[in-house]
Design an enzyme around this catalytic site. Structure first.
Site, PDB file in Angstrom:
ATOM      1  N   CYS A 190      -5.577  -4.057   5.409  1.00  0.00           N
ATOM      2  CA  CYS A 190      -5.042  -3.266   4.355  1.00  0.00           C
ATOM      3  C   CYS A 190      -4.193  -3.920   3.253  1.00  0.00           C
ATOM      4  O   CYS A 190      -3.967  -3.536   2.293  1.00  0.00           O
ATOM      5  CB  CYS A 190      -4.904  -1.751   4.378  1.00  0.00           C
ATOM      6  SG  CYS A 190      -6.266  -0.815   5.500  1.00  0.00           S
TER       7      CYS A 190
ATOM      8  N   GLN B 171      -8.336   3.530  14.075  1.00  0.00           N
ATOM      9  CA  GLN B 171      -7.080   4.053  13.190  1.00  0.00           C
ATOM     10  C   GLN B 171      -6.928   5.510  13.315  1.00  0.00           C
ATOM     11  O   GLN B 171      -5.838   5.991  13.012  1.00  0.00           O
ATOM     12  CB  GLN B 171      -7.485   3.345  11.851  1.00  0.00           C
ATOM     13  CG  GLN B 171      -7.514   1.673  11.571  1.00  0.00           C
ATOM     14  CD  GLN B 171      -7.178   1.327  10.425  1.00  0.00           C
ATOM     15  OE1 GLN B 171      -7.125   2.019   9.401  1.00  0.00           O
ATOM     16  NE2 GLN B 171      -7.356   0.057  10.198  1.00  0.00           N
TER      17      GLN B 171
ATOM     18  N   ARG C  33      -8.258  15.135  -7.098  1.00  0.00           N
ATOM     19  CA  ARG C  33      -8.934  16.379  -7.033  1.00  0.00           C
ATOM     20  C   ARG C  33      -7.659  17.305  -7.450  1.00  0.00           C
ATOM     21  O   ARG C  33      -6.919  17.824  -6.586  1.00  0.00           O
ATOM     22  CB  ARG C  33      -9.256  16.573  -5.570  1.00  0.00           C
ATOM     23  CG  ARG C  33     -10.386  15.813  -5.094  1.00  0.00           C
ATOM     24  CD  ARG C  33     -10.903  16.272  -3.788  1.00  0.00           C
ATOM     25  NE  ARG C  33     -10.062  16.275  -2.672  1.00  0.00           N
ATOM     26  CZ  ARG C  33      -9.888  15.055  -1.976  1.00  0.00           C
ATOM     27  NH1 ARG C  33     -10.422  14.177  -2.370  1.00  0.00           N
ATOM     28  NH2 ARG C  33      -8.908  15.200  -0.769  1.00  0.00           N
TER      29      ARG C  33
ATOM     30  N   SER D 191      -6.710   8.710   3.593  1.00  0.00           N
ATOM     31  CA  SER D 191      -7.173   7.904   2.162  1.00  0.00           C
ATOM     32  C   SER D 191      -8.435   7.814   1.924  1.00  0.00           C
ATOM     33  O   SER D 191      -9.369   8.135   2.760  1.00  0.00           O
ATOM     34  CB  SER D 191      -6.616   6.207   2.370  1.00  0.00           C
ATOM     35  OG  SER D 191      -7.313   5.839   3.483  1.00  0.00           O
TER      36      SER D 191
ATOM     37  N   HIS E 140      -7.994   4.250  -1.854  1.00  0.00           N
ATOM     38  CA  HIS E 140      -7.386   3.100  -1.118  1.00  0.00           C
ATOM     39  C   HIS E 140      -8.635   1.991  -0.955  1.00  0.00           C
ATOM     40  O   HIS E 140      -9.426   1.782   0.019  1.00  0.00           O
ATOM     41  CB  HIS E 140      -7.196   3.573   0.201  1.00  0.00           C
ATOM     42  CG  HIS E 140      -6.696   2.303   1.126  1.00  0.00           C
ATOM     43  ND1 HIS E 140      -6.263   1.284   0.849  1.00  0.00           N
ATOM     44  CD2 HIS E 140      -6.416   2.288   2.645  1.00  0.00           C
ATOM     45  CE1 HIS E 140      -5.938   0.494   1.984  1.00  0.00           C
ATOM     46  NE2 HIS E 140      -5.802   1.142   2.955  1.00  0.00           N
TER      47      HIS E 140
ATOM     48  N   CYS F  92       0.648  -0.213   6.329  1.00  0.00           N
ATOM     49  CA  CYS F  92      -0.031  -0.374   7.543  1.00  0.00           C
ATOM     50  C   CYS F  92      -1.133  -1.192   7.417  1.00  0.00           C
ATOM     51  O   CYS F  92      -1.886  -1.096   6.433  1.00  0.00           O
ATOM     52  CB  CYS F  92      -0.413   0.964   8.394  1.00  0.00           C
ATOM     53  SG  CYS F  92      -1.418   2.120   7.606  1.00  0.00           S
TER      54      CYS F  92
ATOM     55  N   GLY G  89      -4.583  -3.104   9.539  1.00  0.00           N
ATOM     56  CA  GLY G  89      -5.338  -3.143  10.827  1.00  0.00           C
ATOM     57  C   GLY G  89      -5.047  -4.184  11.764  1.00  0.00           C
ATOM     58  O   GLY G  89      -4.526  -5.149  11.535  1.00  0.00           O
TER      59      GLY G  89
END
Length: 386
Positions: A91, A154, A214, A241, A342, A372, A374
């Site tokens: 990420c 995750q 939203r 996300s 994301h 963060c 992976g």
């Protein structure tokens, strides 16, 4: 000694990463080319002067395979002499791309570099690169033996972090609702206009606003969502996300070269670090990465006026805030990934684009970004307003 400065930063609006999402009809290479061309147009950059394009992308398979950074350069119509590199630090891929661009500029390997990234999760679904589509398949027997054949996940890691920091479902849902409210307010007040390059779609529609926000999200609505990772858990789709499409790009050079080209940079790359953590909880990296970048920079956390901490899951960003004692109002003040989305390989550059524009618009001297990644990693960056 040479420095590294960010002359400008631009991003697409973020689209929903599913069929029918606003950007789902656009090839990721073409989406990347769009921000490259926009960056050149905004700055008057002559692409022939670019020494390298460093491009983050996580799912490097299918339409994102074969060096998406290089093909993005060609799709933008830039000279064939301009190379492209594709980076995968999960990420944090495009945040890492900025780090590499800055390092190259400071060391003298580059005079001018472009860093950024892309992810089209509607066209290249998350997990497409995993052998047989099975989570855990890429890790190999030695990693399996080291971690007792644990299947890294995750979502489970996010649940573990929430438990470690004593974060309740209500607190996480409130954090998610705050993200949507902040993003909606930023849109309404026009805070993103200076950083977004609109995309004209095939039907002639101009897409210029992040699609995932939203409005009217409440904790009551979020409380009704299932917790897929753990029965009676606290992590839901609403406080995680969004799956998204998007791209972003930043122009990086030295102060001297910027002056020579008539550019007024937004910010200086002050300090950058990367660190690793255990791959089981996986997502706690921003905490030690923040400690490391503050130590290297000589700055204190309260000297930082804005924090962009990627909202991979509400427990990640809220856990970071609880551990560091950071001012909640300074964290993701324009909303985060729970609201804006994301797009994996493009997110680091999206966050940094949002951060530098927020710093300039509000006269904030220092900004910090961390996310963060992976496998249990995290980048952290401190920028200084110019």
């Amino acid at each position: 000694m040479r420095d590294a400065v960010i002359v400008d930063a631009v991003r697409t609006p973020v689209g929903k990463g599913k069929p029918g999402g606003a950007l789902s009809g656009i090839h990721p290479v073409d989406l990347s080319a769009h921000v490259l061309k926009a960056l050149a147009e905004r700055t008057g950059l002559d692409p022939v002067t670019v020494d390298d394009v460093i491009w983050g992308c996580v799912s490097q398979v299918g339409e994102q395979a074969g060096g998406v950074g290089r093909y993005s350069v060609l799709a933008a119509g830039w000279p064939e002499s301009v190379p492209g590199l594709t980076v995968d630090r999960q990420c944090g891929s495009s945040q890492q791309a900025v780090h590499q661009a800055a390092a190259g500029v400071i060391s003298g390997q580059y005079d001018i570099a472009v860093a950024g990234g892309v992810e089209s999760m509607s066209r290249v679904p998350m997990g497409s690169t995993r052998a047989g589509g099975q989570v855990g398949a890429p890790y190999g027997p030695l990693v399996g033996e080291r971690y007792d054949h644990y299947k890294f996940n995750q979502g489970i890691g996010a649940e573990m972090i929430a438990e470690e920091f004593g974060l309740t479902r209500a607190e996480l849902d409130q954090h998610a609702a705050d993200s949507h409210e902040r993003a909606a307010r930023a849109i309404d007040e026009g805070r993103f206009k200076g950083q977004i390059t609109p995309v004209t779609l095939a039907d002639g529609t101009v897409f210029d606003t992040d699609e995932g926000v939203r409005r009217g999200t409440t904790t009551e609505k979020l409380a009704g969502l299932k917790t897929p990772f753990k029965e009676n858990g606290v992590i839901s789709a609403g406080n995680a996300s969004q799956i998204s499409d998007g791209a972003a790009a930043l122009l990086v050079t030295t102060s001297e070269i910027a002056e020579r080209n008539g550019w007024s940079p937004i910010a200086r790359f002050h300090t950058g670090v990367v660190t690793g953590v255990d791959p089981i909880t996986m997502l706690k990296g921003p905490i030690p990465a923040t400690a490391k970048v503050l130590e290297r920079s000589g700055l204190a956390l309260d000297e930082i006026g804005a924090y962009e901490i990627n909202e991979a899951f509400a427990s990640v960003s809220l856990g970071w805030q609880r551990q560091t004692g950071a001012d909640y109002t300074r964290m993701n003040p324009n909303g985060g990934a729970m609201a804006l989305g994301h797009p994996l390989g493009g997110s680091g550059a999206r966050l940094m684009t949002t951060l530098v524009h927020h710093m300039r618009d509000n006269g904030i001297r220092y900004g910090l970004q961390s996310m963060c990644e992976g496998g249990g990693m995290a980048n952290a960056t401190i920028l200084e307003l110019l």
